[in-house]
Design a protein around this motif. Structure first.
Motif, PDB file in Angstrom:
ATOM      1  N   PHE A   9       0.816  -1.210   0.000  1.00  0.00           N
ATOM      2  CA  PHE A   9       0.000   0.000   0.000  1.00  0.00           C
ATOM      3  C   PHE A   9       0.855   1.268   0.000  1.00  0.00           C
ATOM      4  CE2 PHE A   9      -3.407  -2.963   1.335  1.00  0.00           C
ATOM      5  CZ  PHE A   9      -4.255  -2.706   0.274  1.00  0.00           C
ATOM      6  N   GLU A  10       2.031   1.211   0.594  1.00  0.00           N
ATOM      7  CA  GLU A  10       2.963   2.342   0.481  1.00  0.00           C
ATOM      8  C   GLU A  10       3.340   2.553  -0.971  1.00  0.00           C
ATOM      9  OE1 GLU A  10       6.441   1.608   2.803  1.00  0.00           O
ATOM     10  OE2 GLU A  10       5.521   2.363   4.635  1.00  0.00           O
ATOM     11  N   LEU A  11       3.622   1.457  -1.649  1.00  0.00           N
ATOM     12  CA  LEU A  11       3.987   1.538  -3.058  1.00  0.00           C
ATOM     13  C   LEU A  11       2.843   2.109  -3.888  1.00  0.00           C
ATOM     14  CD1 LEU A  11       6.178   0.958  -5.136  1.00  0.00           C
ATOM     15  CD2 LEU A  11       5.304  -1.367  -5.312  1.00  0.00           C
ATOM     16  N   VAL A  12       1.618   1.717  -3.592  1.00  0.00           N
ATOM     17  CA  VAL A  12       0.449   2.259  -4.296  1.00  0.00           C
ATOM     18  C   VAL A  12       0.315   3.762  -4.025  1.00  0.00           C
ATOM     19  CG1 VAL A  12      -2.086   2.214  -4.417  1.00  0.00           C
ATOM     20  CG2 VAL A  12      -0.795   0.067  -4.403  1.00  0.00           C
ATOM     21  N   ARG A  13       0.418   4.144  -2.747  1.00  0.00           N
ATOM     22  CA  ARG A  13       0.324   5.578  -2.406  1.00  0.00           C
ATOM     23  C   ARG A  13       1.472   6.356  -3.036  1.00  0.00           C
ATOM     24  NH1 ARG A  13      -0.905   3.192   2.687  1.00  0.00           N
ATOM     25  NH2 ARG A  13       1.165   3.759   3.462  1.00  0.00           N
ATOM     26  N   PHE A  14       2.674   5.777  -3.016  1.00  0.00           N
ATOM     27  CA  PHE A  14       3.820   6.407  -3.666  1.00  0.00           C
ATOM     28  C   PHE A  14       3.519   6.621  -5.148  1.00  0.00           C
ATOM     29  CE2 PHE A  14       7.768   6.172  -6.096  1.00  0.00           C
ATOM     30  CZ  PHE A  14       8.553   7.121  -5.458  1.00  0.00           C
ATOM     31  N   GLY A  15       2.901   5.615  -5.769  1.00  0.00           N
ATOM     32  CA  GLY A  15       2.552   5.726  -7.183  1.00  0.00           C
ATOM     33  C   GLY A  15       1.581   6.852  -7.454  1.00  0.00           C
ATOM     34  N   VAL A  16       0.576   6.988  -6.607  1.00  0.00           N
ATOM     35  CA  VAL A  16      -0.414   8.064  -6.780  1.00  0.00           C
ATOM     36  C   VAL A  16       0.270   9.429  -6.658  1.00  0.00           C
ATOM     37  CG1 VAL A  16      -2.456   9.161  -5.755  1.00  0.00           C
ATOM     38  CG2 VAL A  16      -2.380   6.675  -6.032  1.00  0.00           C
ATOM     39  N   VAL A  17       1.028   9.605  -5.581  1.00  0.00           N
ATOM     40  CA  VAL A  17       1.735  10.880  -5.370  1.00  0.00           C
ATOM     41  C   VAL A  17       2.740  11.096  -6.496  1.00  0.00           C
ATOM     42  CG1 VAL A  17       3.345  12.127  -3.862  1.00  0.00           C
ATOM     43  CG2 VAL A  17       1.395  10.908  -2.878  1.00  0.00           C
ATOM     44  N   GLY A  18       3.441  10.033  -6.864  1.00  0.00           N
ATOM     45  CA  GLY A  18       4.448  10.148  -7.917  1.00  0.00           C
ATOM     46  C   GLY A  18       3.869  10.524  -9.261  1.00  0.00           C
ATOM     47  N   VAL A  19       2.716   9.954  -9.600  1.00  0.00           N
ATOM     48  CA  VAL A  19       2.083  10.288 -10.880  1.00  0.00           C
ATOM     49  C   VAL A  19       1.702  11.762 -10.904  1.00  0.00           C
ATOM     50  CG1 VAL A  19      -0.032   9.949 -12.252  1.00  0.00           C
ATOM     51  CG2 VAL A  19       1.289   7.970 -11.475  1.00  0.00           C
ATOM     52  N   VAL A  20       1.115  12.249  -9.830  1.00  0.00           N
ATOM     53  CA  VAL A  20       0.716  13.662  -9.780  1.00  0.00           C
ATOM     54  C   VAL A  20       1.945  14.568  -9.795  1.00  0.00           C
ATOM     55  CG1 VAL A  20      -0.509  15.415  -8.442  1.00  0.00           C
ATOM     56  CG2 VAL A  20      -1.470  13.120  -8.648  1.00  0.00           C
ATOM     57  N   ALA A  21       2.956  14.236  -8.982  1.00  0.00           N
ATOM     58  CA  ALA A  21       4.166  15.057  -8.930  1.00  0.00           C
ATOM     59  C   ALA A  21       4.902  15.036 -10.272  1.00  0.00           C
ATOM     60  CB  ALA A  21       5.092  14.580  -7.808  1.00  0.00           C
ATOM     61  N   THR A  22       4.958  13.871 -10.896  1.00  0.00           N
ATOM     62  CA  THR A  22       5.628  13.761 -12.195  1.00  0.00           C
ATOM     63  C   THR A  22       4.850  14.517 -13.267  1.00  0.00           C
ATOM     64  OG1 THR A  22       6.565  11.634 -11.554  1.00  0.00           O
ATOM     65  CG2 THR A  22       6.523  12.130 -13.907  1.00  0.00           C
ATOM     66  N   ALA A  23       3.534  14.430 -13.242  1.00  0.00           N
ATOM     67  CA  ALA A  23       2.717  15.185 -14.205  1.00  0.00           C
ATOM     68  C   ALA A  23       2.917  16.684 -14.019  1.00  0.00           C
ATOM     69  CB  ALA A  23       1.247  14.812 -14.052  1.00  0.00           C
ATOM     70  N   LEU A  24       2.976  17.124 -12.771  1.00  0.00           N
ATOM     71  CA  LEU A  24       3.234  18.536 -12.480  1.00  0.00           C
ATOM     72  C   LEU A  24       4.602  18.935 -13.016  1.00  0.00           C
ATOM     73  CD1 LEU A  24       2.420  21.167 -10.998  1.00  0.00           C
ATOM     74  CD2 LEU A  24       3.444  20.176  -8.928  1.00  0.00           C
ATOM     75  N   HIS A  25       5.622  18.130 -12.720  1.00  0.00           N
ATOM     76  CA  HIS A  25       6.982  18.403 -13.179  1.00  0.00           C
ATOM     77  C   HIS A  25       7.030  18.447 -14.706  1.00  0.00           C
ATOM     78  CE1 HIS A  25      11.408  16.894 -13.474  1.00  0.00           C
ATOM     79  NE2 HIS A  25      11.314  18.181 -13.730  1.00  0.00           N
ATOM     80  N   TYR A  26       6.500  17.425 -15.339  1.00  0.00           N
ATOM     81  CA  TYR A  26       6.546  17.354 -16.797  1.00  0.00           C
ATOM     82  C   TYR A  26       5.740  18.491 -17.436  1.00  0.00           C
ATOM     83  CZ  TYR A  26       6.369  15.625 -21.559  1.00  0.00           C
ATOM     84  OH  TYR A  26       6.471  15.520 -22.927  1.00  0.00           O
TER      85      TYR A  26
END
Length: 126
Positions: A9-26
């Motif tokens: 579940f940490e990995l899933v939450r990391f994925g959610v945060v990561g997708v949003v942060a990466t989309a923001l960055h990109y």
């Protein structure tokens, strides 16, 4: 068990945060890459994404309070991650990948590496 339910579940939450942060960055990079040096555009996007990522990583992904200790650890992990990403970005551009798409293979390499480092920071340093 090496891969626990909590880790999953940490990995899933990391994925959610990561997708949003990466989309923001990109998104920031994509808007700016034709207007300025790609390294500057990438760095601006990274910095804004970094702030967002820290707040959500602490609160949502790892469910820890923000502290100086994990803030410094997170910053150190992201300094390494930023240097890795900026080197990879320039390498992929040098290889001929378009400036607009060069961050995509960078993310494929850097994001899994970053998860391991950031997880260590929040699990072992908090």
């Amino acid at each position: 068990m090496l891969f626990t339910r909590e880790t999953f579940f940490e990995l899933v939450r990391f994925g959610v945060v990561g997708v949003v942060a990466t989309a923001l960055h990109y998104g920031i990079y994509w808007l700016l890459h034709d207007l300025m040096n790609v390294n500057v555009a990438y760095t601006l996007g990274y910095f804004i994404s970094f702030v967002f990522n820290y707040v959500l990583s602490a609160r949502f992904t790892f469910r820890k309070k923000k502290s100086v200790k994990n803030g410094v650890g997170f910053g150190g992990a992201h300094l390494f991650n930023y240097l890795l990403q900026i080197c990879l970005l320039n390498f992929f551009i040098w290889l001929g990948v378009s400036k607009a798409l060069a961050p995509v293979p960078v993310y494929c390499i850097a994001i899994p590496t970053n998860f391991l480092i950031v997880r260590f920071v929040f699990k072992k340093m908090s």
